[in-house]
Design a protein around this motif. Structure first.
Motif, PDB file in Angstrom:
ATOM      1  N   GLY A  10       0.868  -1.187   0.000  1.00  0.00           N
ATOM      2  CA  GLY A  10       0.000   0.000   0.000  1.00  0.00           C
ATOM      3  C   GLY A  10       0.898   1.228   0.000  1.00  0.00           C
ATOM      4  N   THR A  11       0.964   1.905  -1.152  1.00  0.00           N
ATOM      5  CA  THR A  11       1.895   3.035  -1.263  1.00  0.00           C
ATOM      6  C   THR A  11       1.138   4.348  -1.476  1.00  0.00           C
ATOM      7  OG1 THR A  11       2.127   2.490  -3.595  1.00  0.00           O
ATOM      8  CG2 THR A  11       3.855   1.702  -2.112  1.00  0.00           C
ATOM      9  N   PHE A  13      -0.797   7.699   0.743  1.00  0.00           N
ATOM     10  CA  PHE A  13      -0.288   8.780   1.592  1.00  0.00           C
ATOM     11  C   PHE A  13       0.646   8.251   2.684  1.00  0.00           C
ATOM     12  CE2 PHE A  13      -1.151  10.561   5.842  1.00  0.00           C
ATOM     13  CZ  PHE A  13      -0.443  11.754   5.729  1.00  0.00           C
ATOM     14  N   TRP A  14       0.224   7.225   3.391  1.00  0.00           N
ATOM     15  CA  TRP A  14       0.991   6.789   4.566  1.00  0.00           C
ATOM     16  C   TRP A  14       2.075   5.774   4.201  1.00  0.00           C
ATOM     17  CZ3 TRP A  14       2.365   9.258   8.358  1.00  0.00           C
ATOM     18  CH2 TRP A  14       2.737   8.692   9.583  1.00  0.00           C
ATOM     19  N   ILE A  36      -2.051  -2.292  -5.441  1.00  0.00           N
ATOM     20  CA  ILE A  36      -2.942  -2.764  -6.510  1.00  0.00           C
ATOM     21  C   ILE A  36      -3.019  -1.721  -7.631  1.00  0.00           C
ATOM     22  CG2 ILE A  36      -4.383  -4.453  -5.290  1.00  0.00           C
ATOM     23  CD1 ILE A  36      -6.314  -2.189  -4.606  1.00  0.00           C
ATOM     24  N   ARG A  40       0.948   3.796  -9.107  1.00  0.00           N
ATOM     25  CA  ARG A  40       1.434   4.250  -7.802  1.00  0.00           C
ATOM     26  C   ARG A  40       2.623   3.404  -7.343  1.00  0.00           C
ATOM     27  NH1 ARG A  40      -3.348   5.537  -3.693  1.00  0.00           N
ATOM     28  NH2 ARG A  40      -3.855   7.114  -5.219  1.00  0.00           N
ATOM     29  N   CYS A  71       0.010  -1.070   4.744  1.00  0.00           N
ATOM     30  CA  CYS A  71      -0.523   0.306   4.763  1.00  0.00           C
ATOM     31  C   CYS A  71      -1.610   0.475   3.706  1.00  0.00           C
ATOM     32  CB  CYS A  71       0.587   1.310   4.490  1.00  0.00           C
ATOM     33  SG  CYS A  71       2.005   1.153   5.555  1.00  0.00           S
ATOM     34  N   SER A  74      -7.995   0.642   5.077  1.00  0.00           N
ATOM     35  CA  SER A  74      -8.253  -0.060   6.341  1.00  0.00           C
ATOM     36  C   SER A  74      -9.012  -1.379   6.144  1.00  0.00           C
ATOM     37  CB  SER A  74      -9.000   0.858   7.301  1.00  0.00           C
ATOM     38  OG  SER A  74      -8.138   1.916   7.658  1.00  0.00           O
ATOM     39  N   LYS A  95      -2.975   0.846  11.934  1.00  0.00           N
ATOM     40  CA  LYS A  95      -4.255   0.887  12.631  1.00  0.00           C
ATOM     41  C   LYS A  95      -5.338   1.132  11.582  1.00  0.00           C
ATOM     42  CE  LYS A  95      -4.658   5.345  11.975  1.00  0.00           C
ATOM     43  NZ  LYS A  95      -5.717   5.890  11.132  1.00  0.00           N
ATOM     44  N   GLY A 121       0.237  -0.151  14.084  1.00  0.00           N
ATOM     45  CA  GLY A 121       0.774   1.212  13.918  1.00  0.00           C
ATOM     46  C   GLY A 121       0.176   2.269  14.841  1.00  0.00           C
ATOM     47  N   ARG A 159      -9.281  10.998   1.366  1.00  0.00           N
ATOM     48  CA  ARG A 159      -8.837   9.673   0.930  1.00  0.00           C
ATOM     49  C   ARG A 159      -9.459   8.550   1.764  1.00  0.00           C
ATOM     50  NH1 ARG A 159      -5.105  11.580   4.378  1.00  0.00           N
ATOM     51  NH2 ARG A 159      -4.413  10.040   5.902  1.00  0.00           N
ATOM     52  N   ASP A 168     -10.853   5.058  12.618  1.00  0.00           N
ATOM     53  CA  ASP A 168      -9.703   5.676  11.963  1.00  0.00           C
ATOM     54  C   ASP A 168      -8.926   6.591  12.898  1.00  0.00           C
ATOM     55  OD1 ASP A 168      -8.312   6.411   9.244  1.00  0.00           O
ATOM     56  OD2 ASP A 168      -8.601   8.287  10.352  1.00  0.00           O
TER      57      ASP A 168
HETATM   58  N1  LIG Z   1      -0.638   5.367  12.257  1.00  0.00           N
HETATM   59  C1  LIG Z   1      -0.930   6.499  11.684  1.00  0.00           C
HETATM   60  O1  LIG Z   1      -0.740   7.563  12.274  1.00  0.00           O
HETATM   61  C2  LIG Z   1      -1.559   6.503  10.309  1.00  0.00           C
HETATM   62  C3  LIG Z   1      -1.560   7.677   9.552  1.00  0.00           C
HETATM   63  C4  LIG Z   1      -2.153   7.644   8.287  1.00  0.00           C
HETATM   64  C5  LIG Z   1      -2.704   6.460   7.809  1.00  0.00           C
HETATM   65  N2  LIG Z   1      -2.678   5.342   8.586  1.00  0.00           N
HETATM   66  C6  LIG Z   1      -3.277   4.077   8.104  1.00  0.00           C
HETATM   67  O2  LIG Z   1      -2.586   3.660   6.945  1.00  0.00           O
HETATM   68  C7  LIG Z   1      -3.474   3.031   6.024  1.00  0.00           C
HETATM   69  C8  LIG Z   1      -3.370   3.708   4.663  1.00  0.00           C
HETATM   70  O3  LIG Z   1      -3.811   5.041   4.763  1.00  0.00           O
HETATM   71  P1  LIG Z   1      -3.518   6.089   3.589  1.00  0.00           P
HETATM   72  O4  LIG Z   1      -3.937   7.377   4.106  1.00  0.00           O
HETATM   73  O5  LIG Z   1      -2.124   5.905   3.076  1.00  0.00           O
HETATM   74  O6  LIG Z   1      -4.538   5.600   2.462  1.00  0.00           O
HETATM   75  P2  LIG Z   1      -4.416   5.826   0.891  1.00  0.00           P
HETATM   76  O7  LIG Z   1      -5.775   5.616   0.339  1.00  0.00           O
HETATM   77  O8  LIG Z   1      -3.687   7.088   0.596  1.00  0.00           O
HETATM   78  O9  LIG Z   1      -3.464   4.644   0.422  1.00  0.00           O
HETATM   79  C9  LIG Z   1      -3.815   3.290   0.476  1.00  0.00           C
HETATM   80  C10 LIG Z   1      -3.115   2.567  -0.656  1.00  0.00           C
HETATM   81  O10 LIG Z   1      -3.320   1.160  -0.492  1.00  0.00           O
HETATM   82  C11 LIG Z   1      -3.536   0.590  -1.773  1.00  0.00           C
HETATM   83  N3  LIG Z   1      -4.250  -0.675  -1.579  1.00  0.00           N
HETATM   84  C12 LIG Z   1      -5.533  -0.859  -1.176  1.00  0.00           C
HETATM   85  N4  LIG Z   1      -5.788  -2.178  -1.065  1.00  0.00           N
HETATM   86  C13 LIG Z   1      -4.642  -2.838  -1.390  1.00  0.00           C
HETATM   87  C14 LIG Z   1      -4.259  -4.201  -1.439  1.00  0.00           C
HETATM   88  N5  LIG Z   1      -5.120  -5.172  -1.123  1.00  0.00           N
HETATM   89  N6  LIG Z   1      -2.990  -4.515  -1.800  1.00  0.00           N
HETATM   90  C15 LIG Z   1      -2.090  -3.543  -2.114  1.00  0.00           C
HETATM   91  N7  LIG Z   1      -2.397  -2.208  -2.080  1.00  0.00           N
HETATM   92  C16 LIG Z   1      -3.651  -1.873  -1.711  1.00  0.00           C
HETATM   93  C17 LIG Z   1      -4.326   1.648  -2.549  1.00  0.00           C
HETATM   94  O11 LIG Z   1      -4.248   1.462  -3.942  1.00  0.00           O
HETATM   95  C18 LIG Z   1      -3.638   2.927  -2.059  1.00  0.00           C
HETATM   96  O12 LIG Z   1      -2.543   3.268  -2.880  1.00  0.00           O
HETATM   97  C19 LIG Z   1      -4.883   3.138   6.648  1.00  0.00           C
HETATM   98  O13 LIG Z   1      -5.202   1.908   7.253  1.00  0.00           O
HETATM   99  C20 LIG Z   1      -4.745   4.219   7.706  1.00  0.00           C
HETATM  100  O14 LIG Z   1      -5.589   3.995   8.845  1.00  0.00           O
HETATM  101  C21 LIG Z   1      -2.106   5.341   9.802  1.00  0.00           C
END
Ligand SMILES: NC(=O)c1ccc[n+]([C@@H]2O[C@H](COP(=O)([O-])OP(=O)(O)OC[C@H]3O[C@@H](n4cnc5c(N)ncnc54)[C@H](O)[C@@H]3O)[C@@H](O)[C@H]2O)c1
Length: 315
Positions: A10-11, A13-14, A36, A40, A71, A74, A95, A121, A159, A168
């Motif tokens: 999962g690449t 934002f986070w 996926i 990205r 990542c 969720s 998380k 996390g 997002r 969340d």
């Molecule tokens: N601990 C923290 O402080 C913190 C901060 C931000 C986000 N997060 C967590 O990180 C996770 C991602 O958040 P985000 O903001 O980066 O979301 P996002 O939507 O920006 O990115 C998620 C990425 O995951 C990819 N994805 C989805 N399903 C997939 C799969 N089965 N296999 C491979 N890639 C897949 C998507 O294509 C997308 O690029 C969430 O669960 C969020 O709760 C945690």
């Protein structure tokens, strides 16, 4: 020093922050990323000069990858984490860990059976001020704990479309309360609702109560047009206030107001270094799979409390 071979799933934002930090750390070697969304995955892989995958199964076949960060969205976290554990990888799952307590339990049990390191996390534990508060609670310089008040409000990050503000956002404060109090809440009462978000709650007020008489008030929303992330811990001798954003800690007691100075540190760097050191057996894990299960249990109870307009008892 042998570096830990790691990959990020999962690449968005986070995940791209995980990839950057793994690349920067001395303890880890970023080997691959998976998303996926091929575009990205390719762009992040190119940025960090590693291999891109769109198939998690294919990536997990690599023997040189010893640990992964999950990542994804969720709703997909648990599936990715389970696949990684089954492929004998150590896992840091973001998380809220899973979409349900049942899925989270399966992850915890699988990691235990396979003797793999599983962590969640809960980044707030790595804000230096939290460790100062934990010390003050343990050595009682704050006196006896009375309550905690947490505020985590800001505009809706567009997002996020798969969980509400409780799982969340408020989950961070649920975890911190359990961590600082060293005790499980016995009941939860919550009010949640949605003003802007169509599918999920975008505001929540949660009250947790504990057998010892302590309580916690957690306010979270995706509505307030400026970002606030604060924690106030009230003890019988002092009050400690933490601003998670600036990392400033203020301690007030009967005689003075103090602001201990320490340099700002990137919590994700501290968290991922700790992850690598735990796998190497050099540090004891700060956050376990069980912490993830418990936090999710409380989050689900908060949603139930709001839906039924009743206090929910926790076992
Ligand atoms: N601990 C923290 O402080 C913190 C901060 C931000 C986000 N997060 C967590 O990180 C996770 C991602 O958040 P985000 O903001 O980066 O979301 P996002 O939507 O920006 O990115 C998620 C990425 O995951 C990819 N994805 C989805 N399903 C997939 C799969 N089965 N296999 C491979 N890639 C897949 C998507 O294509 C997308 O690029 C969430 O669960 C969020 O709760 C945690």
């Amino acid at each position: 020093m042998k570096k830990l071979g790691v990959a990020v799933v999962g690449t968005g934002f986070w995940g791209r922050n995980h990839a950057r930090v793994f690349k920067e750390l001395e303890e880890t070697e970023l080997l691959a990323v998976c998303d996926i969304n091929a575009e990205r995955a390719n762009s992040i892989a190119k940025q960090f000069n590693v291999k891109a995958y769109t198939s998690l199964g294919k990536m997990l076949k690599r023997k040189d990858i010893e640990a992964v960060s999950i990542c994804t969205w969720s709703i997909n976290l648990a599936k990715g984490a389970l696949a990684a554990l089954k492929a004998e990888k150590h896992v840091l799952v973001e998380k809220p860990m899973a979409s349900s307590v049942k899925q989270a339990e399966i992850l915890r049990e699988t990691a235990e059976e396979k003797e793999l390191h599983l962590t969640v996390g809960f980044l707030m534990r790595f804000i230096p001020g939290i460790q100062h508060i934990k010390e003050a609670v343990e050595n009682k310089t704050i006196g006896n704990l009375v309550c905690a008040t947490a505020k985590r409000v800001s505009e809706w990050p567009e997002r996020i479309g798969d969980v509400g503000v409780v799982k969340d956002t408020a989950i961070h404060d649920i975890d911190i309360t359990r961590y600082l109090f060293g005790e499980e809440p016995t009941a939860v009462y919550a009010k949640t609702g949605n003003m802007k978000h169509k599918k999920f709650e975008d505001y929540a007020q949660i009250m947790l109560t504990f057998e010892s008489g302590k309580s916690a008030f957690i306010e979270s929303n995706w509505l307030t047009p400026y970002k606030t992330r604060t924690l106030v811990i009230t003890g019988s001798k002092a009050i400690m206030k933490l601003d998670y954003i600036t990392q400033e800690l203020t301690i007030e007691d009967a005689k003075e107001t103090m602001q201990p100075r320490y340099s700002w540190q990137e919590p994700l760097k501290l968290e991922l270094r700790h992850f690598a050191n735990c796998i190497a057996g050099k540090e004891k894990p700060l956050t376990s799979g069980m912490d993830g299960v418990k936090a999710l249990q409380i989050a689900e109870a908060a949603l139930k409390s709001s839906a039924t307009n009743r206090m929910v008892k926790l076992r």
